[in-house]
Design a protein around this motif. Structure first.
Motif, PDB file in Angstrom:
ATOM      1  N   VAL A  58       0.827  -1.209   0.000  1.00 12.98           N
ATOM      2  CA  VAL A  58       0.000   0.000   0.000  1.00 12.98           C
ATOM      3  C   VAL A  58       0.861   1.259   0.000  1.00 12.98           C
ATOM      4  CG1 VAL A  58      -1.732   1.317   1.294  1.00 12.98           C
ATOM      5  CG2 VAL A  58      -1.917  -1.177   1.130  1.00 12.98           C
ATOM      6  N   ASP A  59       1.939   1.253   0.790  1.00 14.58           N
ATOM      7  CA  ASP A  59       2.752   2.462   0.937  1.00 14.58           C
ATOM      8  C   ASP A  59       4.019   2.398   0.083  1.00 14.58           C
ATOM      9  OD1 ASP A  59       3.523   4.942   1.777  1.00 14.58           O
ATOM     10  OD2 ASP A  59       4.294   4.274   3.721  1.00 14.58           O
ATOM     11  N   ARG A  60       3.845   2.300  -1.212  1.00 12.96           N
ATOM     12  CA  ARG A  60       4.983   2.331  -2.121  1.00 12.96           C
ATOM     13  C   ARG A  60       5.722   3.669  -1.993  1.00 12.96           C
ATOM     14  NH1 ARG A  60       3.780  -1.320  -7.048  1.00 12.96           N
ATOM     15  NH2 ARG A  60       1.944  -2.469  -6.392  1.00 12.96           N
ATOM     16  N   LEU A  61       4.952   4.725  -1.905  1.00 15.33           N
ATOM     17  CA  LEU A  61       5.550   6.052  -1.792  1.00 15.33           C
ATOM     18  C   LEU A  61       6.451   6.153  -0.572  1.00 15.33           C
ATOM     19  CD1 LEU A  61       5.821   9.019  -2.659  1.00 15.33           C
ATOM     20  CD2 LEU A  61       3.790   9.497  -1.257  1.00 15.33           C
ATOM     21  N   GLY A  62       5.985   5.635   0.560  1.00 16.93           N
ATOM     22  CA  GLY A  62       6.757   5.731   1.793  1.00 16.93           C
ATOM     23  C   GLY A  62       8.117   5.074   1.664  1.00 16.93           C
ATOM     24  N   HIS A  63       8.160   3.899   1.082  1.00 16.31           N
ATOM     25  CA  HIS A  63       9.435   3.195   0.919  1.00 16.31           C
ATOM     26  C   HIS A  63      10.346   3.924  -0.070  1.00 16.31           C
ATOM     27  CE1 HIS A  63       8.708  -0.330   3.378  1.00 16.31           C
ATOM     28  NE2 HIS A  63       7.504  -0.454   2.850  1.00 16.31           N
ATOM     29  N   ARG A  64       9.765   4.490  -1.120  1.00 18.30           N
ATOM     30  CA  ARG A  64      10.604   5.178  -2.106  1.00 18.30           C
ATOM     31  C   ARG A  64      11.126   6.508  -1.572  1.00 18.30           C
ATOM     32  NH1 ARG A  64       6.888   2.645  -6.823  1.00 18.30           N
ATOM     33  NH2 ARG A  64       8.290   0.889  -7.265  1.00 18.30           N
ATOM     34  N   VAL A  65      10.361   7.160  -0.729  1.00 16.00           N
ATOM     35  CA  VAL A  65      10.859   8.372  -0.065  1.00 16.00           C
ATOM     36  C   VAL A  65      12.066   8.022   0.805  1.00 16.00           C
ATOM     37  CG1 VAL A  65      10.338  10.083   1.722  1.00 16.00           C
ATOM     38  CG2 VAL A  65       8.700   9.667  -0.113  1.00 16.00           C
ATOM     39  N   LEU A  66      11.945   6.926   1.558  1.00 18.86           N
ATOM     40  CA  LEU A  66      13.057   6.503   2.418  1.00 18.86           C
ATOM     41  C   LEU A  66      14.287   6.099   1.611  1.00 18.86           C
ATOM     42  CD1 LEU A  66      11.084   4.421   5.082  1.00 18.86           C
ATOM     43  CD2 LEU A  66      12.226   6.616   5.442  1.00 18.86           C
ATOM     44  N   LEU A  67      14.077   5.432   0.478  1.00 14.94           N
ATOM     45  CA  LEU A  67      15.207   5.039  -0.355  1.00 14.94           C
ATOM     46  C   LEU A  67      15.923   6.264  -0.907  1.00 14.94           C
ATOM     47  CD1 LEU A  67      17.018   3.067  -1.831  1.00 14.94           C
ATOM     48  CD2 LEU A  67      15.236   2.804  -3.579  1.00 14.94           C
ATOM     49  N   LYS A  68      15.162   7.243  -1.376  1.00 17.46           N
ATOM     50  CA  LYS A  68      15.788   8.467  -1.890  1.00 17.46           C
ATOM     51  C   LYS A  68      16.578   9.174  -0.794  1.00 17.46           C
ATOM     52  CE  LYS A  68      14.887  12.942  -4.023  1.00 17.46           C
ATOM     53  NZ  LYS A  68      15.648  13.662  -2.975  1.00 17.46           N
ATOM     54  N   GLU A  69      16.011   9.261   0.393  1.00 20.57           N
ATOM     55  CA  GLU A  69      16.707   9.914   1.503  1.00 20.57           C
ATOM     56  C   GLU A  69      17.983   9.164   1.865  1.00 20.57           C
ATOM     57  OE1 GLU A  69      13.839  10.136   4.624  1.00 20.57           O
ATOM     58  OE2 GLU A  69      12.783  11.876   3.762  1.00 20.57           O
ATOM     59  N   ALA A  70      17.914   7.835   1.860  1.00 19.56           N
ATOM     60  CA  ALA A  70      19.089   7.031   2.189  1.00 19.56           C
ATOM     61  C   ALA A  70      20.190   7.229   1.146  1.00 19.56           C
ATOM     62  CB  ALA A  70      18.705   5.556   2.267  1.00 19.56           C
TER      63      ALA A  70
END
Length: 425
Positions: free
Chosen positions: A197-209
């Protein structure tokens, strides 16, 4: 085949290609400047040499139990040296972080240092090869829930951030010592087996990392960063965080290389077709050449339509100096050394075939709308004596002809591989 026969055959081929405007001597110079990065994990089925054994995970799956797996760094280096002796041209070694020399000490991945890879640097100097490097974000307790750099658990995410930071630092030192850029590639297995459901959440975290990881800038004469996408993986069939769209955007915005692994796309997609598009927006690309059979199965590279198109598009785009070529396959069902040699020779043959293409004549037909002529010449090129050019190249490089490879590999299996004991499934 005698040297005289090879030379006579080459001269006939040279004449045939010259009639189409192709200088075979120049082609062989270009081919010899192509450096292919050999993936160390073909010798040991992606096992690595960490002291604490971890179960294979992160979408990595090797099938087969052919005898002769490398069980130590010494055996791996012996295998690599044998492979190099049977390959024409320039090469690099592609290392994953799990292949350090830890000398019986348990060193977790957020603690690895240059000293754990100094032996590989010294080995590379001795064997006149470069080194590329990869963070190993798989087969670890902190990768078991399917997320690493995009994990919502700060402890897990920060562990992997530190790991990749250290890998970049190691890559920089490798490049500095060897005098050529070490390509550091980041691939993570992050994704969801079922609906996320939260694809956006994981991709935000990946970009930040990734942003945090890339804060430290290194001289590109020593190291260059690449990011590698994937369509799906085992355990991430429904969603992969690091998709092609994500990483292409990230590479363009952050001036990194984009890694195109032709096993990481839908079977109907042509990676070769992506090259001329991607090169409009990124300065350089990294290729991982493999052979997917119905899925990202990492079969040994063969001289098929896919590998040919990839090589042809790089040559046609004038992008040989903008492309870094690496191999990425692992097959434990056949002789591993033979797989190495066959796959690498096939990859280089694809580039030879592409370089021998009468590209300028083909483009002139195309520009004038002479499409029959273009089609016929493309078909004619398939029957031209490019094999004679390959044999001559091997002769000039003082390496075995294709006709001799099987016997040499079989002899190495008898004298070395079969004495390593049974490989457990």
């Amino acid at each position: 085949m005698s040297n005289q026969t090879i030379l006579e055959s080459y001269n006939l081929a040279k004449s045939a290609y010259a009639k189409l405007g192709v200088d075979t001597d120049k082609v062989l110079e270009q081919l010899n400047n192509l450096s292919i990065s050999l993936h160390c994990w073909q010798t040991d089925d992606v096992g690595g040499f960490e002291t604490k054994a971890t179960s294979m995970g992160g979408g990595i799956q090797v099938t087969g139990n052919y005898p002769g797996k490398a069980n130590s760094i010494e055996e791996m280096r012996a295998d690599l040296e044998k492979v190099l002796s049977l390959l024409p041209g320039k090469h690099k070694l592609n290392l994953h972080a799990i292949y350090g020399e830890f000398n019986g000490e348990m060193v977790d991945r957020d603690q690895i240092e240059v000293k754990h890879f100094q032996g590989w640097i010294d080995w590379a100097k001795k064997n006149n090869v470069g080194i590329d490097f990869n963070a190993s974000c798989f087969s670890h307790p902190y990768a078991e829930d399917g997320f690493t750099l995009s994990s919502k658990d700060p402890k897990i995410r920060n562990f992997w951030i530190e790991h990749v930071k250290r890998c970049r630092e190691i890559s920089n030192e490798i490049g500095k010592q060897l005098g050529e850029p070490c390509i550091h590639n980041t691939w993570i297995p992050d994704g969801s087996k079922d609906t996320c459901v939260d694809r956006l959440g994981h991709r935000v975290l990946l970009k930040e990392a990734l942003d945090e990881i890339l804060e430290t800038k290194y001289d590109t004469a020593n190291m260059k960063d690449a990011v590698e996408s994937k369509l799906f993986g085992i355990g991430s069939e429904s969603m992969v965080v690091g998709s092609y769209d994500f990483y292409l955007g990230y590479a363009i915005k952050n001036n990194t290389l984009i890694c195109l692994d032709n096993g990481h796309f839908h079977p109907t997609e042509q990676v070769g077709d992506k090259i001329s598009s991607v090169l409009q927006f990124v300065d350089e690309i990294l290729l991982h050449m493999t052979r997917g059979v119905r899925w990202d199965s990492d079969h040994v590279v063969t001289l098929n339509d896919e590998s040919l198109l990839i090589a042809q598009e790089i040559v046609r785009s004038g992008a040989m100096d903008k492309t870094y070529v690496g191999l990425d396959f692992f097959d434990a069902s056949i002789n591993r050394i033979g797989a190495y040699i066959s796959g690498c020779r096939s990859a280089r043959k694809a580039f030879l075939f592409a370089l021998l293409e009468p590209t300028e004549l083909l483009k002139s037909y195309e520009d004038k709308g002479e499409n029959f002529e273009r089609m016929f010449l493309l078909e004619q090129a398939k029957a031209l004596p490019w094999g004679a050019v390959w044999d001559y190249y091997c002769l000039k490089q003082s390496t075995s002809l294709d006709s001799d490879v099987i016997e040499v590999v079989q002899d190495y299996e008898k004298t070395h591989l079969l004495h390593r004991g049974e490989v457990l499934v």
